[in-house]
Design a protein around this motif. Structure first.
Motif, short mmCIF file in Angstrom:
data_model
loop_
_atom_site.label_atom_id
_atom_site.label_comp_id
_atom_site.label_asym_id
_atom_site.label_seq_id
_atom_site.Cartn_x
_atom_site.Cartn_y
_atom_site.Cartn_z
N SER A 185 0.84 -1.21 0.00
CA SER A 185 0.00 0.00 0.00
C SER A 185 0.87 1.25 0.00
N TRP A 186 1.94 1.20 0.77
CA TRP A 186 2.89 2.31 0.82
C TRP A 186 3.44 2.58 -0.59
N TYR A 187 3.78 1.48 -1.27
CA TYR A 187 4.34 1.62 -2.62
C TYR A 187 3.30 2.19 -3.58
N GLU A 188 2.07 1.72 -3.47
CA GLU A 188 1.08 2.23 -4.44
C GLU A 188 0.94 3.75 -4.32
N TYR A 189 0.93 4.21 -3.07
CA TYR A 189 0.79 5.66 -2.90
C TYR A 189 2.04 6.38 -3.41
N PHE A 190 3.21 6.00 -2.92
CA PHE A 190 4.41 6.79 -3.24
C PHE A 190 4.90 6.61 -4.68
N GLU A 191 4.67 5.42 -5.25
CA GLU A 191 5.22 5.18 -6.59
C GLU A 191 4.21 5.39 -7.71
N SER A 192 2.93 5.19 -7.40
CA SER A 192 1.95 5.23 -8.49
C SER A 192 0.92 6.35 -8.36
N VAL A 193 0.69 6.83 -7.16
CA VAL A 193 -0.34 7.86 -6.98
C VAL A 193 0.28 9.25 -6.81
N ALA A 194 1.18 9.37 -5.86
CA ALA A 194 1.78 10.69 -5.61
C ALA A 194 2.41 11.30 -6.87
N PRO A 195 3.15 10.51 -7.68
CA PRO A 195 3.74 11.12 -8.89
C PRO A 195 2.69 11.68 -9.84
N THR A 196 1.51 11.08 -9.89
CA THR A 196 0.49 11.59 -10.82
C THR A 196 -0.06 12.94 -10.37
N LEU A 235 -2.68 5.28 -20.04
CA LEU A 235 -1.79 5.96 -19.09
C LEU A 235 -2.60 6.34 -17.86
N PRO A 236 -1.97 6.42 -16.70
CA PRO A 236 -2.72 6.76 -15.49
C PRO A 236 -3.27 8.19 -15.54
N PRO A 237 -4.32 8.46 -14.77
CA PRO A 237 -4.85 9.83 -14.72
C PRO A 237 -3.82 10.77 -14.09
N LEU A 238 -3.82 12.01 -14.58
CA LEU A 238 -2.77 12.93 -14.15
C LEU A 238 -3.34 14.29 -13.74
N ALA A 239 -2.62 14.94 -12.84
CA ALA A 239 -2.95 16.32 -12.49
C ALA A 239 -2.36 17.25 -13.55
N ASP A 240 -2.83 18.46 -13.59
CA ASP A 240 -2.33 19.44 -14.56
C ASP A 240 -0.82 19.61 -14.42
N GLY A 241 -0.16 19.63 -15.53
CA GLY A 241 1.27 19.93 -15.54
C GLY A 241 2.18 18.72 -15.37
N VAL A 242 1.63 17.59 -14.94
CA VAL A 242 2.48 16.42 -14.67
C VAL A 242 3.01 15.82 -15.97
N MET A 243 2.14 15.72 -16.98
CA MET A 243 2.60 15.16 -18.25
C MET A 243 3.70 16.04 -18.87
N ALA A 244 3.49 17.33 -18.80
CA ALA A 244 4.50 18.24 -19.36
C ALA A 244 5.83 18.09 -18.62
N ALA A 245 5.74 17.95 -17.31
CA ALA A 245 6.98 17.78 -16.51
C ALA A 245 7.67 16.48 -16.89
N ALA A 246 6.86 15.41 -17.07
CA ALA A 246 7.45 14.11 -17.41
C ALA A 246 8.11 14.17 -18.79
N TYR A 264 7.74 12.30 -13.55
CA TYR A 264 7.32 11.03 -14.14
C TYR A 264 5.87 10.78 -13.77
N ILE A 265 5.25 9.86 -14.49
CA ILE A 265 3.81 9.67 -14.30
C ILE A 265 3.46 8.34 -13.63
N GLY A 266 4.46 7.54 -13.32
CA GLY A 266 4.17 6.26 -12.70
C GLY A 266 5.43 5.44 -12.53
#
Lengths: 292, 479
Positions: free
Chosen positions: B229-240, B334-345, B351-353
């Motif tokens: 669960s820790w990994y899902e948040y920090f590696e897959s959710v927080a980056p988005t 691709l996972p759902p993203l907040a504004d600006g995340v794709m441009a940053a990646a 990164y997005i995931g």
């Protein structure tokens, strides 16, 4: 003199094995417990830090919580196993149809490795899919989720432990009950003692050594429970089932905190010895004193 | 076709074809290079995962038949694999000649000099250099296993991204589309924003309830006592949401808290965690006990309309009808993203995931380095990759993408390999921290308390940031 030498020669292999696999590792753990040592720290070397680890442990909320959870677990599990085990032992003392089959089935959990027991119970307890939550919901309308309910997770572990280890208690008590002389019981009946009096004044005192030995074994086992819990809940939800054994495992293996993990191990060993000593003093010492 | 079946068929096919293929190529090299190591037994330890099982069941016997060097591969659980490898390398016992290096642990191993520089080893021993092996064949994922000198310290053996899987049968159903349009006012399509993702989850949750179906809105890898669960948040959710590297700033004295310049307890991090926690109301009940394995199982059982799933599970979910109920009904996005995340990646600033994977490394303590290097070269060749990629979806060599077998498999996987090839650069592995497991374990108990509701998100992340900094200070990284 000659027989002494032969005795020592015969004992030597066992003593050597005990020294290398028991004494030496224990001394090493005690040695490491006075050090700060994490191979993945900026300085991976073992650094002597005196009693710092022992001081830290007093303020370690996670450790203190794990001790509390473990003691509660040990109390409920061991007492339940003793009571259920005694009644089952009494039942097996009598003849009834299918006794041999029932006794065999009853003993089967003992041969299962704890990690397997944990896996099986995990399958049975998986929320909404497992057979136990499913039927508890269907029959009683109870919603049991060991992933969210601390009580459900804890109670499941207690029940799992009772299921796994009661057969050991039963077998030990059967052995104790079978070996009891019949004279005191007949004498008590002639003197007009009722069943309760016979139980508390004859049966219990006479099987007390076997009970204490069983409790010692179960106490020590329960205090170091890891595998089943690791498999079933991983110590969760939150820290609800983070027993001391699980806490040590997490400190020593994933966290590689060898120094502090060793300190916890030493403290837990000390607590186990104290608990066993208290139990011995409470249950057997008065009896021995009376004899004297 | 089941994985075991695939392995068996692959083994048979490869056993028949191996001789001819290698004879036509480099059989003489392998036999000659292996001559000094006759009678040697190599031992490796790895996680019991489809790619590793393929090594044990197919590649190791094949190598042994070709070279006479015996290879014993021990496949075990994730925890045990690390435990055994680390203890062996720490104590210097030299039991293992190959260890699985998960991408996130490589930095810890490098910091402790646990691994052999394979690039250098092969450069120093030209007689070991296999004609079919070339570091240039690997995808850029191999870069995660390079040291500061640019040399490889592990041969990539698996690589996949954690992707957004969705049910094409549900998303493509005309009635469901109409119901979704009526409920939300927009067309049903894989979410591109977090709000859309939640909206879809809510819709399918209610749809499942209304139609008495075992269907929920989304998977959540939300085990309340396991690091998954820790990994899902920090590696897959927080980056988005734009929170990278666990919110720890390695260039700023490893600060984790906002007060010290980190982002672990930033408002954005809190928003991300709250979003993820809220998804649980639309997730199947088993989510609170789900690790990465159970999330795959949940999706394969058809119990979720969408979810973030590790690519290693995508293969059997999409194509193995003996294990999955949704074969042919899986799409990737691709996972759902907040504004600006794709441009940053795309600019390389984020990164997005999660780009997950691992390599086989050669411990410094191995007593059979040269023989082990031969085996590592063997599994790194282009020739052995396609069947491996079909049996266990993973691609480590660029040429693998174009193999006809892999192209066909890509169709079954809903274009997963295309995404891995074309969009893989948007994903990232774990940050280059030598204290990976230590900080995770220091903060995980608090994280679990957030999951159980014993702490609210704000208090919990504040506490985690403080714990991370305390742990980093104690470990000597934070001054």
């Amino acid at each position: 003199m000659h027989s002494n030498r032969l005795g020592w020669i015969l004992l030597a292999p066992t003593l050597v094995i005990l020294f290398f696999f028991g004494v030496l590792p224990f001394v090493y753990v005690v040695f490491v417990s006075f050090h700060s040592w994490n191979p993945f720290a900026a300085n991976p070397e073992m650094i002597f830090n005196g009693a710092d680890n022992f001081r830290k442990i007093v303020f370690d909320a996670e450790f203190l919580n794990s001790v509390g959870v473990t003691v509660t677990f040990v109390f409920f599990a061991v007492v339940s196993e003793l009571i259920v085990g005694y009644f089952l032992a009494q039942a097996f003392m009598k003849e009834f149809p299918g006794k041999a089959i029932f006794r065999t089935i009853h003993t089967l959990p003992l041969i299962m490795a704890p990690i397997i027991v944990g896996s099986v119970w995990k399958l049975m307890m998986t929320p909404s899919i497992g057979i136990i939550p499913h039927y508890l919901n269907e029959w009683f309308g109870l919603s049991v989720n060991i992933g969210t309910s601390s009580f459900a997770a804890f109670a499941t572990i207690v029940v799992m432990d009772i299921w796994h280890w009661t057969p050991l208690v039963t077998l030990t008590l059967i052995a104790a009950l079978v070996s009891l002389p019949q004279d005191p019981f007949e004498q008590a009946q002639i003197d007009g003692a009722n069943k309760r009096q016979i139980f508390f004044h004859i049966t219990v005192p006479m099987i007390a050594p076997a009970v204490v030995a069983t409790v010692f074994i179960r106490l020590m086992d329960a205090l170091r429970t890891v595998d089943e819990v690791w498999m079933l809940t991983g110590g969760g939800p939150g820290s609800a089932t983070r027993f001391v054994g699980v806490h040590i495992f997490r400190e020593v293996f994933p966290k590689t905190n060898y120094g502090y993990g060793s300190t916890i191990s030493v403290i837990v060993l000390y607590l186990t010895i104290v608990a066993c000593w208290l139990l011995y003093v409470t249950m057997l010492a008065p009896r021995n004193t009376k004899k004297d | 076709m089941s994985f075991a079946h695939k392995i068996a068929v692959s083994a048979l096919a490869l056993a028949v074809s191996a001789g001819a293929a290698l004879a036509g190529g480099h059989e003489d090299f392998w036999k000659k290079a292996a001559e000094p190591y006759q009678g040697v037994t190599l031992r490796g330890v790895t996680e019991s995962s489809p790619p590793s099982l393929y090594i044990r069941e197919v590649l190791a016997p094949q190598f042994e038949a070709l070279t006479g060097i015996r290879v014993d591969i021990e496949t075990t659980s994730w925890d045990q694999m690390f435990d055994k490898a680390i203890k062996d390398m720490e104590a210097g016992t030299g039991i293992y000649d190959m260890v699985y290096i998960e991408q996130d642990i490589i930095y810890s191993y490098l910091a402790r000099n646990f691994l052999t520089d394979t690039t250098q080893l092969l450069a120093d021993n030209p007689q070991l250099q296999a004609p079919g092996y070339d570091e240039a064949n690997f995808t850029t994922f191999a870069d995660y296993f390079r040291g500061d000198n640019g040399h490889l310290y592990g041969i990539p053996m698996e690589a996949f991204i954690k992707i957004y899987l969705y049910r094409t049968d549900l998303f493509g159903d005309a009635d469901i589309q109409a119901a979704f349009k009526a409920a939300t006012g927009r067309d049903l399509a894989p979410a591109t924003t977090h709000a859309e993702y939640t909206e879809i989850a809510k819709f399918f949750y209610e749809y499942g309830q209304a139609n008495d179906m075992q269907l929920w809105g989304a998977t959540v890898q939300g085990h309340t006592g396991h690091p998954a669960s820790w990994y899902e948040y920090f590696e897959s959710v927080a980056p988005t949401f734009g929170v990278y590297n666990w919110g720890i700033d390695a260039n700023n004295n490893y600060a984790a808290s906002v007060a010290n310049g980190g982002a672990m307890n930033s408002d954005t991090a809190k928003e991300a965690l709250q979003w993820w926690l809220d998804l649980r109301q639309y997730a199947p009940p088993e989510s609170n006990q789900s690790t990465w394995t159970e999330v795959g199982t949940t999706f394969g059982a058809g119990r979720a309309a969408q979810g973030l799933v590790y690519g290693e599970n995508a293969g059997w979910i999409a194509a193995d009808d003996t294990k999955s109920l949704v074969v042919g009904k899986v799409g990737v996005a691709l996972p759902p993203l907040a504004d600006g995340v794709m441009a940053a990646a795309e600019a390389g600033d984020g990164y997005i995931g999660y780009y997950d994977g691992g390599a086989f490394g050669l411990p410094s303590t191995s007593k059979q380095k040269e023989a082990a290097a031969l085996f590592l070269e063997y599994i790194g060749q282009n020739d052995v990759q396609p069947d491996w990629a079909v049996a266990a979806p993973r691609v480590t060599n660029t040429a693998t993408y174009d193999d006809p077998k892999v192209v066909a498999m890509n169709e079954e996987l809903g274009g997963y390999y295309d995404m891995l090839r074309d969009k893989g650069y948007l994903f990232a592995g774990a940050p280059a921290y030598p204290f990976h497991a230590q900080v995770r374990e220091a903060t995980a108990p608090t994280f679990y308390k957030i999951l159980t509701g014993d702490l609210n998100v704000s208090e919990g992340l504040d506490q985690m940031a403080a714990e991370a900094e305390a742990s980093l200070t104690e470990l000597g990284y934070r001054k």
